[in-house]
Design a protein around this motif. Structure first.
Motif, PDB file in Angstrom:
ATOM      1  N   ASP A   1       6.241  -1.065  -6.100  1.00 31.58           N
ATOM      2  CA  ASP A   1       5.684  -2.125  -5.594  1.00 31.58           C
ATOM      3  C   ASP A   1       4.236  -1.960  -4.969  1.00 31.58           C
ATOM      4  O   ASP A   1       3.517  -2.587  -4.946  1.00 31.58           O
ATOM      5  N   ILE A   2       4.004  -0.652  -5.129  1.00 31.52           N
ATOM      6  CA  ILE A   2       2.802  -0.036  -4.464  1.00 31.52           C
ATOM      7  C   ILE A   2       1.530  -0.421  -5.487  1.00 31.52           C
ATOM      8  O   ILE A   2       1.810  -0.418  -6.609  1.00 31.52           O
TER       9      ILE A   2
ATOM     10  N   GLU B   1       0.766  -1.212  -0.045  1.00 32.59           N
ATOM     11  CA  GLU B   1       0.005  -0.182  -0.036  1.00 32.59           C
ATOM     12  C   GLU B   1       0.708   1.406   0.099  1.00 32.59           C
ATOM     13  O   GLU B   1       0.406   2.327  -0.430  1.00 32.59           O
ATOM     14  N   ARG B   2       1.956   1.128   0.644  1.00 32.86           N
ATOM     15  CA  ARG B   2       2.855   2.364   0.775  1.00 32.86           C
ATOM     16  C   ARG B   2       4.373   2.175   1.251  1.00 32.86           C
ATOM     17  O   ARG B   2       4.701   1.237   1.738  1.00 32.86           O
ATOM     18  N   VAL B   3       4.979   3.406   0.849  1.00 29.86           N
ATOM     19  CA  VAL B   3       6.438   3.022   1.358  1.00 29.86           C
ATOM     20  C   VAL B   3       6.341   3.306   2.891  1.00 29.86           C
ATOM     21  O   VAL B   3       5.639   4.190   3.350  1.00 29.86           O
ATOM     22  N   SER B   4       7.132   2.532   3.718  1.00 30.15           N
ATOM     23  CA  SER B   4       7.184   2.805   4.901  1.00 30.15           C
ATOM     24  C   SER B   4       7.663   4.156   5.639  1.00 30.15           C
ATOM     25  O   SER B   4       8.677   4.786   4.900  1.00 30.15           O
ATOM     26  N   ARG B   5       7.163   4.724   6.552  1.00 28.60           N
ATOM     27  CA  ARG B   5       7.079   5.861   6.990  1.00 28.60           C
ATOM     28  C   ARG B   5       8.764   5.987   7.386  1.00 28.60           C
ATOM     29  O   ARG B   5       9.287   7.055   7.554  1.00 28.60           O
TER      30      ARG B   5
ATOM     31  N   GLY C   1       1.789  -3.320   3.713  1.00 28.83           N
ATOM     32  CA  GLY C   1       0.625  -3.261   3.048  1.00 28.83           C
ATOM     33  C   GLY C   1      -0.260  -4.519   3.649  1.00 28.83           C
ATOM     34  O   GLY C   1       0.094  -4.603   5.207  1.00 28.83           O
ATOM     35  N   LYS C   2      -1.202  -4.685   3.367  1.00 27.50           N
ATOM     36  CA  LYS C   2      -2.140  -5.793   4.143  1.00 27.50           C
ATOM     37  C   LYS C   2      -2.442  -6.902   3.316  1.00 27.50           C
ATOM     38  O   LYS C   2      -2.270  -7.010   2.346  1.00 27.50           O
ATOM     39  N   THR C   3      -1.951  -7.698   4.153  1.00 26.31           N
ATOM     40  CA  THR C   3      -2.008  -9.255   3.776  1.00 26.31           C
ATOM     41  C   THR C   3      -3.603  -9.807   3.516  1.00 26.31           C
ATOM     42  O   THR C   3      -4.555  -9.077   3.697  1.00 26.31           O
ATOM     43  N   PHE C   4      -3.675 -10.926   2.827  1.00 23.69           N
ATOM     44  CA  PHE C   4      -4.980 -11.673   2.700  1.00 23.69           C
ATOM     45  C   PHE C   4      -5.654 -11.832   3.804  1.00 23.69           C
ATOM     46  O   PHE C   4      -6.889 -12.405   3.745  1.00 23.69           O
ATOM     47  N   SER C   5      -5.026 -11.812   5.164  1.00 21.90           N
ATOM     48  CA  SER C   5      -5.861 -12.027   6.227  1.00 21.90           C
ATOM     49  C   SER C   5      -5.889 -10.467   7.004  1.00 21.90           C
ATOM     50  O   SER C   5      -6.301 -10.565   8.196  1.00 21.90           O
ATOM     51  N   ASN C   6      -5.741  -9.734   5.952  1.00 25.91           N
ATOM     52  CA  ASN C   6      -5.943  -8.085   6.579  1.00 25.91           C
ATOM     53  C   ASN C   6      -5.215  -7.933   7.787  1.00 25.91           C
ATOM     54  O   ASN C   6      -5.229  -6.985   8.647  1.00 25.91           O
TER      55      ASN C   6
END
Ligand code: SF4
Length: 423
Positions: A401-402, A373-377, A385-390
């Protein structure tokens, strides 16, 4: 739900030719507000006052959403907004502004008559979402008629309206063309989908969405234990495009409190659902919890704590009870002191944090898919990001990669953050 409504508001304004800009220079300022907790209302009122002070000479300030539905008349009387628009009219904001500019004769739009409900699935609302270009919220029901005694939602969002399943499917089918591969089906209680209009069940809807070409991840929220059923669990277990995560609000672990909350289930029923989910494999379970409901005894609080520990949630949204004007429980005797509520909340948060970390520790060595989802802060060479188990996870990567899907293998937990590597 509010992010989704804000997207509708933005689409309505952009269609009319308005351009997004800083509040200071804008001709129109729209606040989409929430009423679920007193704190959210107070903040919205403060922001509206601030905007109105800036716009005294020029410009329109609009209060949209649940706060307007709740106290729109008061907001207008106090002159802290120019127009108050309830959730039913979110997609019509541009039209409302146009009419207001013509003659200023009407500035309150808070009907909750079904005929006034503006649809959410129009093809013109399919624009590229700004925040996450691969992801789209798709509202499948609006409103709720469960009337949990603490909840303002049925009072401000009106009764359950399920959208037509064919329209939902057609809407989602068009999304992959603009790069969307992940959808979140939204409703106050998605499990009640179709109950008001005789349409297919929520489980059947999930199955149909999962067959749409180009849709690779499906999330849904929120479920309700009284309507959630094992068919949905089977659907998740057998279908690898549906996220392996279930948000199942418990609210309290005391039968007496659940009854007074009008939740419509008891602890025994809830535990049976959890057991069925666990038997279906590795599915993350999260929940909502309220401490300090009126009359909650120390014993009942301990009952809740024990049950929460026994279930071992992956994560939880935890709140101290906030009385909402107009709800049944706001009038209950035995409102607890702020100190008691905060102390119980601290105890709960401390315990749940430990449980969350130990659940994460158990994942080390396991693999699953992740959407970056994003570059790490903290580190430019890492992405999250969020995995398939959120579950939120961090891995080595770059901006490129975003919006892509990888498989991650979990390597360590640092604090409450899961780290892994691409495999
Ligand atoms: S199910 Fe209960 S808590 Fe959820 S929105 Fe409806 S009334 Fe509120």
């Amino acid at each position: 739900m509010n992010i989704s409504d804000s997207e509708l508001i933005a689409a309505s304004l952009e269609k009319e030719g308005l351009v997004k800009m800083d509040m200071i220079d804008a001709d129109v300022v729209v606040f989409n507000t929430c009423s679920v907790r007193k704190h959210a209302e107070d903040r919205a009122v403060a922001r509206l006052r601030e905007a109105k002070a800036h716009k005294r000479k020029r410009g329109i300030v609009i209060a949209a959403g649940c706060l307007s539905q709740h106290i729109g008349t008061r907001l207008l009387e106090d002159k802290i907004c120019d127009i108050a628009v309830g959730p039913y009219e979110s997609p019509n904001i541009a039209q409302i502004i146009r009419e207001f500019l013509k003659d200023n004769s009407r500035n309150l739009f808070i009907s909750s008559e079904k005929d006034d409900f503006a649809g959410r699935l129009h093809p013109s609302l399919i624009m590229r979402p700004e925040r996450e270009h691969w992801h789209r919220f798709v509202t499948i029901t609006h409103g709720c008629e469960n009337f949990c005694t603490y909840c303002i939602v049925p009072h401000v969002r009106g009764p359950l309206i399920s959208f037509n399943s064919e329209e939902i499917i057609d809407f989602i089918k068009q999304l992959p063309r603009s790069g969307v591969f992940e959808v979140t089906l939204l409703g106050q209680n998605v499990n009640q989908f179709g109950q008001d209009n005789g349409d297919i069940s929520f489980c059947q809807l999930l199955e149909r969405v999962s067959t749409i070409p180009g849709i690779e991840k499906i999330n849904f929220m929120t479920s309700h234990p009284k309507d959630f059923n094992p068919d949905i669990i089977r659907q998740i277990a057998n279908n690898n495009t549906i996220a392996r995560s279930i948000h199942l609000p418990l609210q309290s672990g005391s039968d007496e409190i659940l009854k007074r909350m009008n939740r419509g289930y008891n602890v025994k029923h809830y535990i049976e659902l959890i057991d069925s989910i666990r038997q279906a494999g590795d599915i993350a379970i999260t929940t909502d919890l309220i401490v300090g409901f009126p009359g909650e005894t120390e014993e009942q609080h301990k009952e809740s704590m024990a049950l929460i520990k026994e279930i071992g949630y992956d994560d939880a949204y935890m709140y101290a009870y906030s009385p909402r004007e107009g709800t049944v429980s706001a009038k209950y005797d035995m409102q607890l002191s702020k100190e008691t509520k905060n102390r119980r909340l601290t105890e709960l948060i401390t315990m749940q944090r430990e449980i969350t970390v130990s659940r994460l520790d158990n994942l080390i060595g396991k693999k699953e898919k992740i959407v970056v989802e994003r570059v790490s802060r903290k580190n430019d060479n890492e992405v999250s990001g969020k995995t398939f188990s959120n579950r939120q996870a961090v891995l080595a990567g770059s901006r490129d990669d975003i919006g892509k899907i990888f498989t991650i293998e979990y390597e360590k937990v640092n604090g409450a953050t899961l780290y892994g590597k691409k495999v």
